[in-house]
Motif scaffolding. Sequence first.
Motif, PDB file in Angstrom:
ATOM      1  N   LEU A  36       0.878  -1.169   0.000  1.00  0.00           N
ATOM      2  CA  LEU A  36       0.000   0.000   0.000  1.00  0.00           C
ATOM      3  C   LEU A  36       0.914   1.216   0.000  1.00  0.00           C
ATOM      4  O   LEU A  36       1.530   1.541   1.017  1.00  0.00           O
ATOM      5  CB  LEU A  36      -0.904  -0.002   1.240  1.00  0.00           C
ATOM      6  CG  LEU A  36      -1.696  -1.290   1.504  1.00  0.00           C
ATOM      7  CD1 LEU A  36      -2.503  -1.162   2.801  1.00  0.00           C
ATOM      8  CD2 LEU A  36      -2.620  -1.615   0.339  1.00  0.00           C
ATOM      9  N   THR A  37       1.031   1.883  -1.132  1.00  0.00           N
ATOM     10  CA  THR A  37       2.062   2.914  -1.279  1.00  0.00           C
ATOM     11  C   THR A  37       1.804   4.160  -0.446  1.00  0.00           C
ATOM     12  O   THR A  37       2.711   4.955  -0.223  1.00  0.00           O
ATOM     13  CB  THR A  37       2.203   3.337  -2.751  1.00  0.00           C
ATOM     14  OG1 THR A  37       0.991   3.982  -3.175  1.00  0.00           O
ATOM     15  CG2 THR A  37       2.498   2.132  -3.635  1.00  0.00           C
ATOM     16  N   GLY A  40      -2.347   5.811  -2.755  1.00  0.00           N
ATOM     17  CA  GLY A  40      -3.559   5.253  -3.338  1.00  0.00           C
ATOM     18  C   GLY A  40      -3.340   4.008  -4.166  1.00  0.00           C
ATOM     19  O   GLY A  40      -4.302   3.323  -4.527  1.00  0.00           O
ATOM     20  N   ASP A  41      -2.094   3.695  -4.490  1.00  0.00           N
ATOM     21  CA  ASP A  41      -1.799   2.518  -5.307  1.00  0.00           C
ATOM     22  C   ASP A  41      -1.654   1.275  -4.429  1.00  0.00           C
ATOM     23  O   ASP A  41      -1.132   1.343  -3.309  1.00  0.00           O
ATOM     24  CB  ASP A  41      -0.508   2.722  -6.102  1.00  0.00           C
ATOM     25  CG  ASP A  41      -0.601   3.905  -7.054  1.00  0.00           C
ATOM     26  OD1 ASP A  41      -1.646   4.036  -7.710  1.00  0.00           O
ATOM     27  OD2 ASP A  41       0.354   4.699  -7.111  1.00  0.00           O
ATOM     28  N   VAL A  42      -2.104   0.143  -4.972  1.00  0.00           N
ATOM     29  CA  VAL A  42      -1.967  -1.149  -4.300  1.00  0.00           C
ATOM     30  C   VAL A  42      -1.222  -2.086  -5.240  1.00  0.00           C
ATOM     31  O   VAL A  42      -1.637  -2.282  -6.386  1.00  0.00           O
ATOM     32  CB  VAL A  42      -3.335  -1.753  -3.929  1.00  0.00           C
ATOM     33  CG1 VAL A  42      -3.152  -3.107  -3.253  1.00  0.00           C
ATOM     34  CG2 VAL A  42      -4.119  -0.803  -3.033  1.00  0.00           C
ATOM     35  N   ILE A  43      -0.124  -2.653  -4.776  1.00  0.00           N
ATOM     36  CA  ILE A  43       0.674  -3.586  -5.576  1.00  0.00           C
ATOM     37  C   ILE A  43       0.568  -4.961  -4.931  1.00  0.00           C
ATOM     38  O   ILE A  43       1.076  -5.177  -3.827  1.00  0.00           O
ATOM     39  CB  ILE A  43       2.146  -3.139  -5.654  1.00  0.00           C
ATOM     40  CG1 ILE A  43       2.250  -1.725  -6.236  1.00  0.00           C
ATOM     41  CG2 ILE A  43       2.964  -4.121  -6.487  1.00  0.00           C
ATOM     42  CD1 ILE A  43       3.643  -1.125  -6.151  1.00  0.00           C
ATOM     43  N   ALA A 325      -8.234   7.181   5.067  1.00  0.00           N
ATOM     44  CA  ALA A 325      -7.686   7.007   6.417  1.00  0.00           C
ATOM     45  C   ALA A 325      -6.199   6.683   6.354  1.00  0.00           C
ATOM     46  O   ALA A 325      -5.402   7.205   7.146  1.00  0.00           O
ATOM     47  CB  ALA A 325      -8.444   5.909   7.153  1.00  0.00           C
ATOM     48  N   LEU A 326      -5.818   5.830   5.403  1.00  0.00           N
ATOM     49  CA  LEU A 326      -4.398   5.514   5.239  1.00  0.00           C
ATOM     50  C   LEU A 326      -3.622   6.754   4.805  1.00  0.00           C
ATOM     51  O   LEU A 326      -2.544   7.046   5.337  1.00  0.00           O
ATOM     52  CB  LEU A 326      -4.219   4.390   4.216  1.00  0.00           C
ATOM     53  CG  LEU A 326      -2.771   3.961   3.940  1.00  0.00           C
ATOM     54  CD1 LEU A 326      -2.125   3.391   5.197  1.00  0.00           C
ATOM     55  CD2 LEU A 326      -2.718   2.938   2.800  1.00  0.00           C
TER      56      LEU A 326
END
Length: 381
Positions: A36-37, A40-43, A325-326
């Motif tokens: 979780l960068t 907003g990006d998820v790898i 939230a993140l």
Amino acid sequence: MKNQMLTLVLALVLIPFCWAAHTQDTPVAIRGATILTGAGDVIEAGTLVFVGGKIVALGADVSPPDGADVIEAEGLYATPGFIDAYSHVGLGFSSLWHRESLMAASRRIADFLDNPGDSNWLRSGVTTTYVSPGGQNLVGGLGVIVKLTGSIVRDTAAVSASFGETALNAFEAPTTRQGMIAILRQTLIRAQEDALEGEDGRTFAQVLTGELPFRVLANTPDDILTALRLAEEFDLNLILDSAAGGHEVAEAIAKANVPVVVGPTIIGIGSGGPYETFALTPSNAASLHRSGVRIALSTAGFGAGRSVVMEAVLAKAHGLSEAAALGAVTSDAAAILGIGDRLGTLAAGMDADIVLWEGHPISTWGETKRVIVDGETVFER
């Protein structure tokens, strides 16, 4: 014999330094994590590589380089180190505020820190915080950004002020909010006219140019609107702290393009906290975010007890999206603090402040498994 003993002693002394240099120069790869960068990006099933305290690569198609130390992280989440955007970590009660004057703009909180490292918050995944003076002074001084390993990120990060009843009750005068704001306006006008001398004059000059953000602790809607008017009048780089009643004037805050550091969410009324926080609601962060306000989260804490991780979990439970939230404890917090070029996001060139979690970090079941700061593991479960 003496030469042999000297050689042995030198070897014992130098081995740790050689090992430290080796570990810093050796690539480290975190393999298999859901990354979780913070932006907003998820790898999924990604690999992240860092060397010498900096991230050098990450992605689903990245492989560990030859000779790298590999941390197997399949089934875990990887995030940036979390940021508490307003705290008093490392300050004793006697260092919180300046008792001789209502105005103490040039008072450097960095000079009063006593061991800003905090192992409790580190274990919870929090690696960086803004340390603010207390709210007893109208203008309390220059806050500092520290990593919770004890290193200073920025020693003069912002000027912190307070428009609340705490500042009113700390001194015999002024006795009203109007009187307090009149003093601040007069000070800003004098600074505009280069009539304010000394260190405070130089500090306010940096506030007026926008070089130093002006952070205002304001909770009631009236105090918040007063801060917005002053920011417009003097073209201040304003950040609102706490803003318990922010949801009632969210559109005005959004229109002014002013960020808010929300929190703490749980404040006792009466003897447990100021009455001016009566408008506080656990959905405050979500309401502000829906209105287009950029937010970060904070505890206003001293290090022990609840960390900002719980603030993020509570905000999500009361309407803030998981991604927002993140962001409020990673990339958005870093951007508001002015350190987004180093912290808050997992990307090449950023500091290797990384947390590995079992379970999603914005959840009650998320648990830290490893915390890395500047490329060094500082906690492992």
